[in-house]
Motif scaffolding. Structure first.
Motif, PDB file in Angstrom:
ATOM      1  N   ALA A   1     -10.477   2.972  -8.512  1.00  0.00           N
ATOM      2  CA  ALA A   1     -10.189   3.430  -7.223  1.00  0.00           C
ATOM      3  C   ALA A   1      -9.135   3.183  -6.481  1.00  0.00           C
ATOM      4  O   ALA A   1      -8.800   3.342  -5.501  1.00  0.00           O
ATOM      5  CB  ALA A   1     -11.437   2.655  -6.428  1.00  0.00           C
ATOM      6  N   ILE A   2      -8.313   2.108  -7.275  1.00  0.00           N
ATOM      7  CA  ILE A   2      -7.276   1.644  -6.590  1.00  0.00           C
ATOM      8  C   ILE A   2      -5.894   2.510  -7.129  1.00  0.00           C
ATOM      9  O   ILE A   2      -5.609   2.860  -8.158  1.00  0.00           O
ATOM     10  CB  ILE A   2      -7.008   0.230  -7.234  1.00  0.00           C
ATOM     11  CG1 ILE A   2      -7.723  -0.737  -6.802  1.00  0.00           C
ATOM     12  CG2 ILE A   2      -5.499  -0.324  -6.387  1.00  0.00           C
ATOM     13  CD1 ILE A   2      -7.656  -2.078  -7.657  1.00  0.00           C
ATOM     14  N   ALA A   3      -5.317   3.080  -5.924  1.00  0.00           N
ATOM     15  CA  ALA A   3      -3.891   3.638  -6.274  1.00  0.00           C
ATOM     16  C   ALA A   3      -2.533   2.828  -5.680  1.00  0.00           C
ATOM     17  O   ALA A   3      -2.678   2.016  -5.071  1.00  0.00           O
ATOM     18  CB  ALA A   3      -4.105   5.067  -5.454  1.00  0.00           C
ATOM     19  N   THR A   4      -1.767   3.412  -6.037  1.00  0.00           N
ATOM     20  CA  THR A   4      -0.325   2.786  -5.612  1.00  0.00           C
ATOM     21  C   THR A   4       0.705   3.824  -4.891  1.00  0.00           C
ATOM     22  O   THR A   4       0.567   4.953  -5.141  1.00  0.00           O
ATOM     23  CB  THR A   4       0.459   2.392  -6.915  1.00  0.00           C
ATOM     24  OG1 THR A   4       0.656   3.240  -7.758  1.00  0.00           O
ATOM     25  CG2 THR A   4      -0.283   1.119  -7.721  1.00  0.00           C
ATOM     26  N   ASN A   5       1.560   3.201  -3.849  1.00  0.00           N
ATOM     27  CA  ASN A   5       2.877   4.030  -3.480  1.00  0.00           C
ATOM     28  C   ASN A   5       3.781   2.868  -3.608  1.00  0.00           C
ATOM     29  O   ASN A   5       3.715   1.857  -3.994  1.00  0.00           O
ATOM     30  CB  ASN A   5       1.936   4.526  -2.025  1.00  0.00           C
ATOM     31  CG  ASN A   5       1.664   3.309  -1.140  1.00  0.00           C
ATOM     32  OD1 ASN A   5       1.769   2.061  -1.410  1.00  0.00           O
ATOM     33  ND2 ASN A   5       1.101   3.658  -0.050  1.00  0.00           N
ATOM     34  N   GLN A   6       4.993   3.297  -2.548  1.00  0.00           N
ATOM     35  CA  GLN A   6       6.116   2.527  -2.574  1.00  0.00           C
ATOM     36  C   GLN A   6       5.754   1.143  -1.900  1.00  0.00           C
ATOM     37  O   GLN A   6       6.525   0.211  -2.162  1.00  0.00           O
ATOM     38  CB  GLN A   6       6.876   3.318  -1.693  1.00  0.00           C
ATOM     39  CG  GLN A   6       7.441   4.703  -2.348  1.00  0.00           C
ATOM     40  CD  GLN A   6       8.778   5.195  -1.671  1.00  0.00           C
ATOM     41  OE1 GLN A   6       8.634   5.061  -0.575  1.00  0.00           O
ATOM     42  NE2 GLN A   6       9.482   6.046  -2.149  1.00  0.00           N
TER      43      GLN A   6
END
Length: 399
Positions: free
Chosen positions: A314-319
């Motif tokens: 459920a964890i996403a990443t961005n900058q």
């Protein structure tokens, strides 16, 4: 014929009238938005966990030495099979021993001769002492006999040393295993002259049970550990290492199935890398681990009684880093930046950025857009995700 034509004309007039009335009632076609996408949400799991440092390292043998010929001679026998595991004291190579046996026999004969000379010198000295008591000899004669006896005693010591040296050299003609381990392939063949200008390497032996794992701890991690110990009123001691557990996993393994304990910590940081070398010791009776393997290591550093955990997928990443999608007011999706910690099975620790009461989107994430509304279904965080086929079918239906 005329009746049918009249009936068809009535139907046509009726349809025209209906269309006219519809056009005159003032209504028009309006856009009906689709229903909000269905998602599944769950609150984070709150439970006690052990905190770990997750590290990487390499395995190394407990012992590893080169087997060398320490005396000169022709290699007469190879008494093991390449790659065999042997026990301490097992004969591995044989070097011709005739010359060294002769030297040993010669040393024994020399010792016997010196012992005989010593007996004669002792008798002469005792006789001179008795004559001196009777005042029928001179002090010079007594001193000379004493010097001869002392020289004979020294010659015995020299002969004994030569005997020990000859015994050692004869023993070197049998090359034995210094410890339990696996012997590599032999590097010289029978009939080769070895030990001519110094020791000749014959093979190597490696002991892999137990086995070491070396890994490095960063400077910040070292300072964190020291700060935790200071708060507990404790100081680090090398004698405490065997009581600190360590866990290890290979690249092909799930989790950390191998259990061991810390064995060594370097007394200083490496200035070029800013890391501290640490070593752990693990049982390896099944020889599952070989020296030189890349391994994952984790070491416990503390305990958190109320850790928050969410599904790792459920964890996403961005900058900005890692984030989660959570339900906001009126079921609108919000994005929260979080700091993640270690993984616990299918869950991962959230160190900061998430509240225990938050409802986290764990399924249907692709349909959950920050700022848009969703139709949430509340489930338990530990519920297994739906099968890929079912998800694909639901997505196609929504589209």
């Amino acid at each position: 014929m005329r009746g049918g034509l009249h009936r068809g004309l009535q139907i046509f007039v009726t349809l025209i009238g209906t269309a006219a009335l519809s056009a005159c009632d003032g209504s028009s076609n309006t856009y009906v938005p689709p229903p909000p996408p269905a998602v599944r949400v769950a609150q984070p799991v709150q439970e006690p966990i052990t905190l770990y440092f997750d590290l990487t390292g390499n395995t190394a043998p407990l012992n590893s030495v080169d087997i060398e010929a320490r005396v000169q001679g022709y290699l007469q026998s190879i008494d093991y099979q390449d790659g065999t595991t042997v026990t301490k004291g097992t004969k591995l190579f044989g070097i011709e021993r005739d010359t060294y046996q002769a030297q040993l026999d010669q040393a024994k004969a020399s010792l016997a001769s010196q012992q005989a000379s010593q007996v004669g010198a002792k008798q002469e000295y005792d006789r001179q002492v008795n004559l001196m008591k009777q005042q029928v000899t001179t002090q010079t004669a007594v001193d000379s006999a004493k010097a001869t006896l002392d020289e004979a005693n020294a010659q015995i010591l020299n002969a004994q040393a030569n005997l020990e040296l000859a015994t050692i050299n004869l023993g070197y003609t049998e090359v034995i295993a210094p410890f339990d381990g696996t012997v590599t392939n032999h590097l010289v063949d029978i009939g080769t002259l070895v030990g001519v200008s110094g020791p000749t390497k014959l093979a190597s032996i490696v002991q892999t049970d137990p086995i070491y794992a070396y890994f490095n701890v960063s400077e910040s991690q070292v300072l964190l550990i020291k700060d935790m110990l200071r708060k507990q009123g404790r100081t680090f001691k090398q004698t405490d290492l065997p009581s600190i557990p360590a866990e290890l996993g290979l690249q092909s393994e799930e989790g950390y199935p191998h259990k061991g304990h810390l064995d060594y910590v370097s007394p200083q940081l490496d200035a070029s890398t800013g890391t501290l070398q640490v070593r752990a010791l693990f049982d390896n009776k099944d020889k599952a681990m070989l020296p030189g393997l890349f391994v994952r290591v984790r070491v416990p550093i503390g305990h958190n009684e109320k850790a928050l955990l969410v599904r790792d997928d459920a964890i996403a990443t961005n900058q900005l880093g890692s984030y989660l999608l959570v339900l906001g007011k009126d079921d609108a999706v919000e994005q929260k930046q979080v700091k993640t910690g270690q993984r616990e099975g299918a869950l991962r620790v959230i160190e900061s950025g998430l509240d225990p009461a938050d409802w986290v989107v764990i399924q249907g994430i692709q349909q959950a857009i920050p700022g848009s509304k969703v139709a949430p279904e509340k489930i338990d965080m530990k519920t297994q995700p739906a099968e890929a086929g079912a998800d694909a079918k639901a997505t196609a239906t929504t589209q």
